[in-house]
Motif scaffolding. Structure first.
Motif, PDB file in Angstrom:
ATOM      1  N   UNK A  99       0.856  -1.187   0.000  1.00  0.00           N
ATOM      2  CA  UNK A  99       0.000   0.000   0.000  1.00  0.00           C
ATOM      3  C   UNK A  99       0.892   1.237   0.000  1.00  0.00           C
ATOM      4  N   UNK A 100       0.746   2.066  -1.032  1.00  0.00           N
ATOM      5  CA  UNK A 100       1.514   3.302  -1.161  1.00  0.00           C
ATOM      6  C   UNK A 100       0.624   4.500  -0.853  1.00  0.00           C
ATOM      7  N   UNK A 101       1.215   5.483  -0.174  1.00  0.00           N
ATOM      8  CA  UNK A 101       0.477   6.685   0.203  1.00  0.00           C
ATOM      9  C   UNK A 101       1.259   7.933  -0.217  1.00  0.00           C
ATOM     10  N   UNK A 122       6.614   0.313   6.365  1.00  0.00           N
ATOM     11  CA  UNK A 122       7.994   0.230   5.883  1.00  0.00           C
ATOM     12  C   UNK A 122       8.663   1.594   5.798  1.00  0.00           C
ATOM     13  N   UNK A 123       7.884   2.596   5.406  1.00  0.00           N
ATOM     14  CA  UNK A 123       8.406   3.962   5.283  1.00  0.00           C
ATOM     15  C   UNK A 123       7.334   4.946   5.716  1.00  0.00           C
ATOM     16  N   UNK A 168       4.503   7.408   2.185  1.00  0.00           N
ATOM     17  CA  UNK A 168       4.513   6.299   3.138  1.00  0.00           C
ATOM     18  C   UNK A 168       4.244   5.000   2.389  1.00  0.00           C
ATOM     19  N   UNK A 169       4.823   3.907   2.912  1.00  0.00           N
ATOM     20  CA  UNK A 169       4.648   2.588   2.309  1.00  0.00           C
ATOM     21  C   UNK A 169       4.381   1.573   3.412  1.00  0.00           C
ATOM     22  N   UNK A 170       3.446   0.657   3.161  1.00  0.00           N
ATOM     23  CA  UNK A 170       3.154  -0.405   4.119  1.00  0.00           C
ATOM     24  C   UNK A 170       2.928  -1.721   3.389  1.00  0.00           C
TER      25      UNK A 170
END
Length: 218
Positions: A99-101, A122-123, A168-170
């Protein structure tokens, strides 16, 4: 007859225990059941491919290192890795997603009807939460930083929001090969055919013009 009572009770308990065991998920009877996407048979899951035709690529997916396109209204992108991408996941009960934000990007309130989700950042950082069922409707929410993990119970409405100015990355892991997703806004305001304006206006206690405005935005 009195002497028979203990035996009857024992048999009843044995029958109950046996029925419960049969009702549980069966153990796997083979090493794998790679999905045969060409099959025309409908089943709860996907029909197994002939094991002699299975290849290494049936268990492989590439590209999760690539960011998703977040240039949309909500500023987020989900890259799923479920049985549709890896046929070898069939009947294994697991899947995941990247999932990218974008900054201030949102993964809107949604439900996974068939899977519990565990999310790892992750970020960046995310504000995440889920809401319990009626009548409590209690919100459990927390700010997550890089390396933090949060669990969303199966079937409950949940969300993730990037409140920061950086991307952000998850990674989300789910307890189903095909957990499904129901985005609340789309399901309510963008069904096909649409739910009546009268019903939605009464449900949300607003004027029908507001319902029309929301539907137009979606």
């Amino acid at each position: 007859m009195k002497n028979m009572a203990p035996h009857i009770l024992f048999l009843a308990l044995l029958a109950l225990a046996t029925s419960q065991a049969i009702a549980s998920d069966p153990s796997s009877l083979q090493d794998f059941c790679v999905a045969d996407k060409m099959s025309q048979i409908f089943a709860n899951g996907l029909v197994c491919k002939d094991p002699r035709l299975v290849t290494t690529d049936d268990f492989f997916f590439s590209g999760l290192d690539k960011p998703g396109n977040t240039s949309n209204k909500v500023g987020s992108s989900v890259t799923p890795v479920n049985v549709a991408q890896i046929p070898g996941l069939n009947f294994m009960g697991i899947s995941l997603a990247r999932v990218d934000f974008a900054p201030y990007g949102l993964n809107p309130p949604h439900i996974h009807p068939r899977g519990t989700e565990i999310l790892t950042v992750l970020e960046g950082s995310l504000y995440v939460g889920f809401v319990t069922s009626n009548p409590e409707n209690k919100l459990f929410a927390k700010v997550l930083s890089k390396g933090d993990v949060f669990v969303f119970p199966q079937g409950l409405i949940h969300f993730q929001f990037n409140y920061g100015t950086n991307n952000a990355v998850a990674i989300a892991a789910l307890s189903s090969q095909n957990p499904g997703v129901i985005t609340v806004g789309n399901a309510v305001f963008k069904s096909n055919p649409p739910i009546s304006d009268d019903i939605l206006a009464k449900a949300f206690q607003v004027d029908k013009k507001i319902i029309d405005l929301i539907q137009a935005q979606l």
